[in-house]
Design a protein around this motif. Structure first.
Motif, PDB file in Angstrom:
ATOM      1  N   HIS A   1       6.190 -60.214 -12.550  1.00 41.64           N
ATOM      2  CA  HIS A   1       4.918 -60.318 -13.285  1.00 41.64           C
ATOM      3  C   HIS A   1       3.736 -60.067 -12.362  1.00 41.64           C
ATOM      4  CE1 HIS A   1       6.849 -61.636 -16.950  1.00 41.64           C
ATOM      5  NE2 HIS A   1       7.590 -62.455 -16.228  1.00 41.64           N
ATOM      6  N   PHE A   2       3.849 -59.009 -11.561  1.00 41.13           N
ATOM      7  CA  PHE A   2       2.881 -58.744 -10.507  1.00 41.13           C
ATOM      8  C   PHE A   2       1.560 -58.200 -11.035  1.00 41.13           C
ATOM      9  CE2 PHE A   2       1.223 -56.008  -7.018  1.00 41.13           C
ATOM     10  CZ  PHE A   2       1.180 -56.943  -5.992  1.00 41.13           C
TER      11      PHE A   2
ATOM     12  N   THR B   1       0.607 -62.559 -10.308  1.00 42.44           N
ATOM     13  CA  THR B   1       1.771 -63.349 -10.712  1.00 42.44           C
ATOM     14  C   THR B   1       1.406 -64.757 -11.156  1.00 42.44           C
ATOM     15  OG1 THR B   1       3.076 -62.080  -9.132  1.00 42.44           O
ATOM     16  CG2 THR B   1       4.060 -64.128  -9.976  1.00 42.44           C
TER      17      THR B   1
ATOM     18  N   SER C   1       0.571 -60.127 -19.092  1.00 45.39           N
ATOM     19  CA  SER C   1       1.341 -59.583 -17.982  1.00 45.39           C
ATOM     20  C   SER C   1       1.712 -58.123 -18.244  1.00 45.39           C
ATOM     21  CB  SER C   1       2.626 -60.389 -17.765  1.00 45.39           C
ATOM     22  OG  SER C   1       3.439 -59.782 -16.784  1.00 45.39           O
TER      23      SER C   1
ATOM     24  N   GLU D   1      -0.247 -63.933  -5.856  1.00 45.46           N
ATOM     25  CA  GLU D   1       1.086 -64.214  -6.383  1.00 45.46           C
ATOM     26  C   GLU D   1       1.436 -65.704  -6.383  1.00 45.46           C
ATOM     27  OE1 GLU D   1       4.336 -61.212  -5.478  1.00 45.46           O
ATOM     28  OE2 GLU D   1       2.874 -60.760  -3.905  1.00 45.46           O
TER      29      GLU D   1
END
Length: 539
Positions: free
Chosen positions: A275-276, A256, A266, A194
């Motif tokens: 936006h994981f 992310t 994404s 992330e």
């Protein structure tokens, strides 16, 4: 007269028995070690004798390390001589990919192994014997020992997360030095997540130029990453120390940073984890990620690619409203987000296998239907032992790396404030040392599927190298004995006594260690962050 001779004989036998039982001053403790009388005197004139090309390579390693650790410059010779010498020999009779023998007498030192890896481990044992002695003005006296040694597990690993905080090339090399010193041989490098993307991919330069910005404690920190030239240098440095480097490119979650750089791939996320995920519904996503894996595989000769595959549910709720993913679910008959996740991993696994590499993944993938002959599972969730049993039932080779006690980002003392706990539990040195891997198994078949053990260092609570040292040392030494030493040779109290000498070594080499014998000697380094809980109980 006969009476005195008999008493003398009994005395010699008793002394010999005591010496034979004396604990060898090496971490990790060797499989077999016997103390003999006498010492070998080593000084700058002592030759290193090596004839076989592999033995010469190992001799250069000894030469460099003697200079680095003890400032003794030694020369390498290729032939016999009359003076006492250190002999480095390839010996096919020493069986085992990492096995070695070491004999130290008053006249010679002989390190022998069937492989270059074994020679290096024999040399490391020799270095530890040498460092345990005090040098005089004339020579360093190395005690006479006879060792026959072989590791318990083939995989003896350490994972370092550099997405959340970046430590840099010099610190990574220092860690590799200490891994080699403790005979650890797998460096699992978590390079994407992330907060930031840390690996240069030339086809997608924004991954580092944009994705490399920030850290867990500072979202605006300048971009920091490893160039491909850096990677070549570090991989070569590790190989000299018999350490294999395994990159981790996390997917489909923990994406992310990559999605900041290339948002078109994404799959969305949540407010807590924006936006994981990558988007499994777009064909372009698979092309994009395969391109990345192709470059990554070219940089790392291990032919091992870790794709993560964990905690996808943190951000996959967004898939329910994504049109491309909904079309995928309809087309492929996928009913749940977990079905989508497994579909994605099977597609990416095919990309890995086409590169002639093995796929590595966290234990969420133990029941995803990935091929067992080309997949290795990392069991990390100690609260889910059934998932470990599932991995074994499905025939996967497994790395044992549970949060308790093998996450080194957990605190190691009840008074420490920064770092993680699990329902109040943490990972003190003794808990690490006494961890019984075989206690997890109920059959020989399960034991055969344990490829090895690994400690993981997630860097949320580790913003700098000082704190990294504080959490890694001395627990890395306890990890070494779990991974290398047979259970019958392990004992925490003698290990603790020897560890005190190693702590002096840490001090000598500028390591900011935690001292379990004097807990206030080095205060716990403080971590500042007010907008996020550093003790969060997640991976």
């Amino acid at each position: 007269m006969r009476r005195y001779l008999f008493i003398g004989l009994i005395y010699c036998i008793a002394v010999g028995a005591v010496r034979a039982q004396e604990r060898c001053p090496i971490i990790p403790q060797p499989a077999h070690a016997e103390r003999h009388t006498g010492y070998f005197s080593l000084d700058k004139h002592t030759p290193i004798v090596a004839e076989n090309p592999e033995a010469v390579s190992a001799a250069h390693f000894l030469q460099r390390e003697m200079l680095r650790l003890m400032t003794i410059p030694l020369a390498i010779h290729s032939g016999e001589g009359s003076q006492p010498a250190i002999r480095i020999e390839i010996d096919p009779s020493v069986k085992g990919a990492e096995a070695y023998t070491l004999q130290v007498t008053a006249r010679s030192i002989r390190v022998a192994a069937g492989t270059l890896a074994g020679l290096r481990y024999g040399i490391v044992s020799l270095l530890q014997l040498a460092q345990g002695e005090t040098a005089s003005a004339a020579a360093l006296k190395i005690p006479a020992w006879e060792l026959a040694d072989n590791p318990r597990y083939a995989w003896r690993g350490l994972m370092l997360d550099e997405s959340r905080h970046f430590f840099g090339k010099a610190k990574v090399k220092s860690i590799l030095d200490w891994m080699a010193y403790y005979k650890l041989n797998r460096f699992h490098w978590h390079l994407t997540d992330e907060p930031a993307w840390r690996l240069e991919i030339k086809q997608y330069p924004l991954l580092t130029l944009i994705g490399g910005i920030g850290s867990f404690t500072d979202g605006t920190a300048p971009a920091a990453y490893y160039t491909q030239e850096d990677i070549h240098e570090i991989v070569a440095y590790a190989a000299e120390r018999n350490i294999v480097v395994i990159p981790e490119i996390d997917m489909p979650g923990h994406a992310t940073a990559a999605n900041r750089a290339y948002p078109e791939y994404s799959g969305g996320g949540t407010e807590a984890h924006p936006h994981f995920t990558f988007n499994p519904g777009k064909e372009a996503t698979y092309t994009y990620l395969t391109d990345i894996l192709r470059e990554t595989n070219s940089l790392f000769p291990s032919q091992l690619l870790h794709l993560g595959g964990d905690e996808v549910s943190f951000g996959s709720a967004a898939w329910q409203s994504d049109a491309a993913i909904q079309r995928l679910m309809t087309r492929e008959g996928l009913k749940t987000n977990q079905d989508v996740e497994r579909y994605f991993m099977k597609r990416m696994a095919d990309s890995v296998y086409r590169l002639n590499a093995k796929l590595l993944a966290w234990d969420e993938m133990a029941d995803a239907g990935l091929p067992t002959d080309n997949t290795i599972i990392f069991w990390w969730r100690q609260d889910k032992p059934a998932q470990l049993k599932t991995a074994w039932a499905n025939g996967y080779q497994t790395i044992i790396c549970p949060r308790l006690p093998l996450y080194f980002d957990f605190v190691q003392d009840s008074t420490h404030r920064f770092g993680r706990r699990w329902d109040g539990a943490f990972n003190p040195l003794e808990a690490v040392y006494t961890y019984e891997v075989d206690g997890l198994t109920s059959t020989a078949a399960e034991r055969d599927l344990i490829l090895g053990v690994q400690a993981n260092v997630w860097s949320e609570p580790i913003p700098n190298a000082q704190r990294l040292d504080f959490l890694l040392f001395p627990r890395i030494a306890a990890l070494a004995e779990i991974a290398w030493t047979p259970d019958e040779k392990k004992a925490f109290e003698p290990f603790s006594l020897l560890l005190k000498e190693h702590i002096a070594l840490y001090r000598q080499h500028g390591i900011y260690y935690y001292d379990p014998f004097q807990p206030n000697a080095n205060p716990e380094p403080v971590v500042y962050r007010t907008d996020r809980d550093l003790s969060v109980e997640r991976r």
